[in-house]
Write an enzyme that holds these catalytic residues in place. Structure first.
Site, short mmCIF file in Angstrom:
data_model
loop_
_atom_site.label_atom_id
_atom_site.label_comp_id
_atom_site.label_asym_id
_atom_site.label_seq_id
_atom_site.Cartn_x
_atom_site.Cartn_y
_atom_site.Cartn_z
N GLY A 194 20.09 22.31 22.21
CA GLY A 194 19.88 23.84 22.58
C GLY A 194 18.35 23.71 23.22
O GLY A 194 17.94 22.94 23.98
N SER A 230 21.11 21.87 16.44
CA SER A 230 21.07 21.96 15.07
C SER A 230 19.78 22.83 14.78
O SER A 230 18.49 22.84 15.27
CB SER A 230 20.46 20.51 14.40
OG SER A 230 20.15 20.64 13.02
N VAL A 242 10.67 22.65 21.44
CA VAL A 242 9.38 22.50 21.78
C VAL A 242 8.71 23.92 22.17
O VAL A 242 7.73 24.47 21.83
CB VAL A 242 8.92 21.36 22.65
CG1 VAL A 242 7.63 21.50 23.18
CG2 VAL A 242 9.24 20.22 21.97
N ALA A 247 5.42 29.71 30.61
CA ALA A 247 5.26 30.56 32.22
C ALA A 247 6.05 29.66 33.17
O ALA A 247 6.35 28.51 33.20
CB ALA A 247 3.90 29.95 32.61
N LYS A 253 4.27 37.36 36.99
CA LYS A 253 3.30 36.35 36.90
C LYS A 253 3.14 36.30 38.73
O LYS A 253 3.96 35.92 39.42
CB LYS A 253 3.58 35.35 36.30
CG LYS A 253 2.88 33.81 36.65
CD LYS A 253 3.27 32.54 36.10
CE LYS A 253 2.37 31.66 36.64
NZ LYS A 253 2.98 30.17 36.17
N PRO A 313 -2.19 31.17 43.91
CA PRO A 313 -1.11 32.20 43.99
C PRO A 313 0.30 31.86 44.46
O PRO A 313 0.30 30.90 45.03
CB PRO A 313 -1.58 33.03 45.06
CG PRO A 313 -2.34 32.07 45.93
CD PRO A 313 -2.85 31.24 45.21
N LEU A 333 12.75 17.48 28.76
CA LEU A 333 11.76 16.56 28.23
C LEU A 333 12.65 15.26 28.06
O LEU A 333 11.79 14.22 28.22
CB LEU A 333 11.25 17.05 26.90
CG LEU A 333 10.61 18.37 26.98
CD1 LEU A 333 10.02 18.87 25.73
CD2 LEU A 333 9.63 18.37 27.96
N ILE A 361 10.19 24.27 33.34
CA ILE A 361 11.41 24.94 33.10
C ILE A 361 11.85 24.77 34.81
O ILE A 361 12.95 24.82 35.09
CB ILE A 361 11.07 26.52 33.02
CG1 ILE A 361 11.37 26.52 31.62
CG2 ILE A 361 12.44 27.32 33.59
CD1 ILE A 361 11.12 27.98 31.06
N TYR A 411 6.38 18.80 53.59
CA TYR A 411 7.68 17.94 53.11
C TYR A 411 8.90 18.87 52.63
O TYR A 411 8.76 19.83 52.59
CB TYR A 411 7.29 16.83 52.08
CG TYR A 411 6.34 17.39 50.77
CD1 TYR A 411 7.18 18.32 50.03
CD2 TYR A 411 5.18 16.90 50.65
CE1 TYR A 411 6.24 18.46 48.81
CE2 TYR A 411 4.41 17.33 49.61
CZ TYR A 411 4.95 18.23 48.66
OH TYR A 411 4.41 18.31 47.65
#
Lengths: 499, 495
Positions: A6, A33, A39, A44, A72, A90, A327, A340, A425
């Site tokens: 998850g 589980s 983690v 952000a 943000k 920014p 990860l 993310i 690019y």
């Protein structure tokens, strides 16, 4: 389709499969589980997240309300180029092209005449952030207030919960359990099924490995290699701790350089996320914990939690019938809030290449090519923050200043230092304004500007710059306070028993 | 204090020299840089012509080249694409059209639906769902800019008479302030990897801070520079000889060029206002120019009249197109055959990179490797596009074509072919001149049909999909009907 794990990666993958892909495309099951923690450092985000939420069908205000989210506009880097420095990277442009060249060439030219001011004076996003103000960008590109974008700070655990509810409403089956064995197809070598501690067997045509650092399928079962980048990115530990909410919530993340690493501050509606990322080769855990606890902006709400990691990536994060997301596919420290984004990027690339029952190796090859480009470009961008420094404290900073960096980055630094050239690019994060922000913020100054800048008469340039600076200052001063926008749009009603 | 560039000398000829001269004059001519062209004798003959991709119009707009006057002066004809005949065996043909936006259904590329429908027996070709292809085949093209209710948002390319185009560009460049000296080149004076001066036939020495080699395949300057040897692409691109001729004007004017496969290469037929240009590209080994001419005229079904001009070339790229203070543009940097209208595109890529990297110091030019990398990246994509035509040919039993099919190709192209063959997606790299729409039109046209389609397509009910197809065909037919013919389109512009 079976998703292993998850957390943010797992539930984002599931949400994309049921939200973007059409109903009935495939059955989606997710095994997680409750015994295994997530983690959850990715609190952000980057503006690309908005497109993901829109595509999946998530309603922004609702999501923000339920995840204690704030807006943000960028990231402030404190003390990175040298002690006492501060710059804000920014989500937005600096000025607009003038006289046929990119804005920063004209800015460099004006600076030679002492008429430029700081580059930040020409960014709407920076000016708004520094004033703690936020309103949504205008849609009309002719208007100054359209020249920025925004992302979120949120509680990643709550976001995962939010997505879980979203997914379960759309038929994703959640299986509670710990995986004890991965069975491979003896002929093909594909993942065939997973056995849970309960004895249950879970089979599938395709598996998405979101098991985090453990990389249960992609690493342990399929043996996809790991490319280590710790020689360039030596930080390998993080201590994370929440603290009481700030009196005034800033619309930006802060990353403050420390003697052997750096500290993040992520303001949420109800609390502040903090963490200290450090290199164990250059400092001890106790010392790192002291640095963190002495530098909290508010009262600590718990004990620091240790997370270990290493910078690097899977050499083939799509192998056979298994895709690694999050990860399990690679780790880059959250200095530029890319975790993310990388989850999103992997999912979207996968959906574009969605396989049928048989997986053609050409699909995996293309996916891995695209993700290679993503990871390497982010890697170079992160290394730049460490490499271009003039800090006098700490061995980490001397080491990073003197280390050999990848050729791809060396060439970028040389081209910018010589003439302010920033490469464009097609694929991958970080457009020219981002590179510009960090180059300049870390203290690099191009020796020359583009000669074509001289096509614009100097007095015309000065008046353009003065006008733009003035408009940005007055328009951002008139914006609502960040907290006002939050209260109007997505205020999370505090519930008892919640931190 | 560093010294700025004060003078640039463009040594060369023809469109490359004058496009670059005009481009540099516009970019830096007003900042104190003197732009001079040392014009070598033209290699063009009256039979020659330039095919141009739609991107040339964008360059013209930047350079202030007036489109209507240019078309009139150059006997120019707009083109919406190219029709390939016989590449898939006798009787085969398809159109590679220049529209850039294929419609989507539920945010998924139309192609994916087409692949599914084809698997279920659909007999309508992919190109029939392309507005530009449909318009091209009827000799019509859009007169209106794109809008929300129309598909017609594409820019045509051009066919231009070469000598007239060069004359027109030269006039524009001279009016803009470019200095001009017709000459022949005698020698180059070099110190290390820098050119100090060029020596003309009459003994005049001309110095400059920067020298641009626009001499075409001759590579008169860059060819003398250390480390600038050519990396050949001959293993994948077998043609090394070009023949140019003219045929009578076609009526009505077609809105496309036609490229027909020959035994050892191909012949292209390109309409102009007052004649039809003919170009053949072929492998000199195993055939004679006379045989090619006869075969080309027969294959193109036109009578060939007047002069016939032949020349040799080698496909490849300079390892370093910028050495010291010498920059190569056009065919001096990258040699490719005239397939897919790439020649002016190469010039344009060189010019835009040179302007972006215009050296900031006269005495050292660390921009050179950046320019080299950009040219290599752009050129590799163009090269792959050309190789794809050969690689995918289905002309069985002809040694030239069998070899081309078996020659494989660079890994970058292989990846495109594999992925497209699998699922209809095109991996796009940095610096692509052609977009997914172009690549997929060519792949499908040459018979590479994706094995599978995106499973998400199945979510659209067959009935709804069929209705979308019919609606699209209907809209295309309606829009094409409303378009002017090429002749009317030209008359409205050129009077």
């Amino acid at each position: 389709m079976v998703i292993v794990g998850g957390g943010t990666a797992g539930w984002m993958s599931a949400a994309a499969l049921v939200g973007i892909a059409k109903p009935g495309l495939c059955e989606v099951r997710l095994i997680e589980s409750d015994e295994i923690g997530t983690v959850g450092v990715g609190e952000a985000t980057l503006p690309q997240m908005r497109a993901f939420n829109d595509a999946v069908g998530i309603i922004e205000a609702d999501m923000m309300r339920r995840t204690n989210a704030t807006f943000k506009l960028g990231i402030e880097f404190v003390g990175w180029g040298f002690e006492g420095s501060s710059y804000l990277h920014p989500f937005g442009a600096y000025g607009t092209s003038l006289g046929g060249v990119e804005f920063h060439h004209q800015w460099l030219r004006a600076a030679q005449h002492g008429r430029a001011g700081g580059i930040e004076d020409y960014s709407f996003a920076v000016a708004a952030a520094r004033r703690n103000r936020f309103d949504f960008p205008d849609e009309d590109p002719a208007i100054l207030a359209s020249t920025f974008d925004y992302a979120y700070h949120f509680d990643a655990a709550l976001y995962a919960q939010y997505l879980r509810a979203f997914c379960e409403r759309r038929g994703v089956q959640r299986i509670e359990g710990r995986i004890v064995d991965v069975a491979l197809d003896p002929q093909r070598g594909d993942v065939a099924s997973l056995r849970l501690a309960s004895g249950e067997e879970v089979g599938g045509d395709f598996f998405i490995d979101c098991s985090g650092f453990r990389a249960l399928l992609i690493g342990e079962a399929l043996g996809s290699g790991w490319e280590d980048w710790s020689k360039w990115l030596p930080c390998d530990r993080a201590l994370a701790v929440p603290s009481a909410r700030l009196d005034e919530i800033p619309p930006y993340t802060r990353a403050t350089a420390r003697e052997a690493g750096w500290q993040w501050r992520i303001p949420l509606q109800h609390r502040t996320g903090n963490g200290h990322i450090f290199a164990s080769a250059f400092t001890g855990e106790d010392r790192a914990a002291d640095v963190l606890m002495q530098n909290l902006g508010g009262e600590a709400l718990g004990e620091p939690r240790l997370i270990r990691f290493a910078a690097g990536r899977r050499t083939a994060s799509w192998t056979r019938n298994c895709l690694a997301v999050g990860l399990a596919s690679g780790f880059l420290e959250p200095l530029e809030s890319t975790s993310i984004y990388l989850v999103q990027s992997a999912i979207m690339a996968f959906l574009r290449l969605l396989p049928g029952r048989d997986v053609d190796p050409a699909l995996a090859a293309e996916f891995n090519r695209v993700m290679d480009v993503e990871y390497e470009r982010i890697r170079d961008f992160l290394i730049l923050h460490y490499h271009a420094n003039r800090r006098s404290d700490g061995e980490l900073w001397r080491h990073c200043r003197e280390m050999d960096v990848p050729d791809s980055l060396q060439a970028k630094i040389a081209a910018f230092g010589h003439r302010g050239h920033v490469q464009h690019y097609k694929d991958g994060l970080f457009s020219p304004p981002s590179w510009l922000s960090v180059f300049l913020g870390q203290g690099l100054r191009p020796r020359h500007y583009h000669p074509m800048a001289d096509n614009l008469p100097l007095d015309a340039l000065f008046s353009e710059l003065d006008g733009l600076r003035g408009r940005i200052a007055s328009e951002t001063a008139a914006l609502p306070r960040h907290e006002t926008t939050i209260e109007d749009y997505c205020f999370a009603v505090p519930t008892s028993g919640e931190l | 204090m560093t010294r700025r560039i004060e003078k640039v000398v463009i040594v060369g000829r023809d469109a490359a020299a004058w496009l670059v001269a005009l481009g540099l004059q516009r970019a830096v001519g007003q900042t104190g840089v003197k732009v001079q062209v040392v014009e070598l004798p033209s290699l063009l003959q009256p039979v020659d012509f330039y095919p141009a991709l739609p991107s040339l119009a964008g360059l013209h707009a930047l350079l202030g080249v007036p489109e209507a006057a240019m078309l009139k002066a150059c006997r120019g004809v707009p083109t919406l694409g190219q029709r390939f005949v016989g590449w898939g065996g006798e009787g085969s043909s398809f159109v590679h059209a220049y529209d850039i936006q294929r419609p989507a259904i539920e945010q998924i590329d139309f192609l994916q639906y087409w692949v599914k429908a084809r698997g279920q027996g659909l007999k309508i070709a992919l190109e029939d769902f392309s507005l530009a292809a449909a318009a091209a085949k009827q000799g019509r093209l859009s007169d209106t800019p794109a809008g929300p209710d129309t598909l017609a948002g594409f820019q045509p390319g051009y066919h231009l008479d070469a000598l007239r185009y060069v004359r027109f560009l030269r006039g524009g460049a001279l009016a803009a302030g470019v200095e001009h000296r017709p000459a022949t080149l005698d020698a180059i004076r070099r110190e290390g990897d820098r050119i100090t001066a060029i020596v003309l036939h009459d003994g005049t020495e001309i110095g400059a801070d920067l020298f641009v080699d626009a001499t075409g395949a001759e590579a008169a300057l860059i060819g003398q520079m250390p480390g600038a040897e050519v990396t050949s692409w001959g293993e994948w691109l077998g043609c090394d000889r070009i023949l140019a001729a003219s045929a009578p004007v076609l009526r009505p004017l077609p809105a496309f060029g036609q490229v027909t496969a020959l035994r050892n290469g191909w012949v292209g037929l390109y309409p102009l206002q007052d004649r039809t240009a003919l170009i053949a590209s072929y492998a000199a080994d195993g055939t004679s120019d006379q045989d090619v001419l006869a075969e080309a005229a027969a294959a193109a079904r036109v009578p060939v009249s007047g002069d016939v001009v032949v020349s040799s070339f080698e496909p490849g790229i300079r390892a370093r197109p910028w050495v010291g203070n010498c920059v190569a543009v056009g065919a001096a940097a990258v040699g490719l055959e005239p397939l897919d209208a790439v020649q002016l595109q190469i010039v344009q890529i060189g010019l835009s990179n040179l302007v972006a990297l215009w050296p900031v110091e006269a005495d050292t030019m660390p921009e050179a490797p950046l320019y080299g990398a950009a040219m290599a990246s752009h050129a590799a994509n163009l090269r792959d596009f050309q190789i794809a035509h050969y690689r995918l040919n289905r002309r069985a039993g002809q040694p030239f074509w069998d070899r081309a099919r078996d020659a494989g190709g660079p890994a970058s192209l292989q990846a495109k072919l594999s992925l497209f063959g699998s699922c209809g997606q095109v991996p796009l790299y940095d610096d692509e001149s052609f977009l997914a729409q172009n690549w997929s039109a060519v792949f499908v046209g040459h018979g590479l049909i994706p094995k599978s389609y995106n499973p998400a397509v199945d979510a659209v009910p067959p009935q709804e999909q069929m209705e979308s197809f019919q609606k699209l065909l209907h809209v295309i037919a309606e829009e094409v009907r409303a378009m002017p013919t090429v002749e009317t389109w030209l008359a409205r512009r050129t009077g």
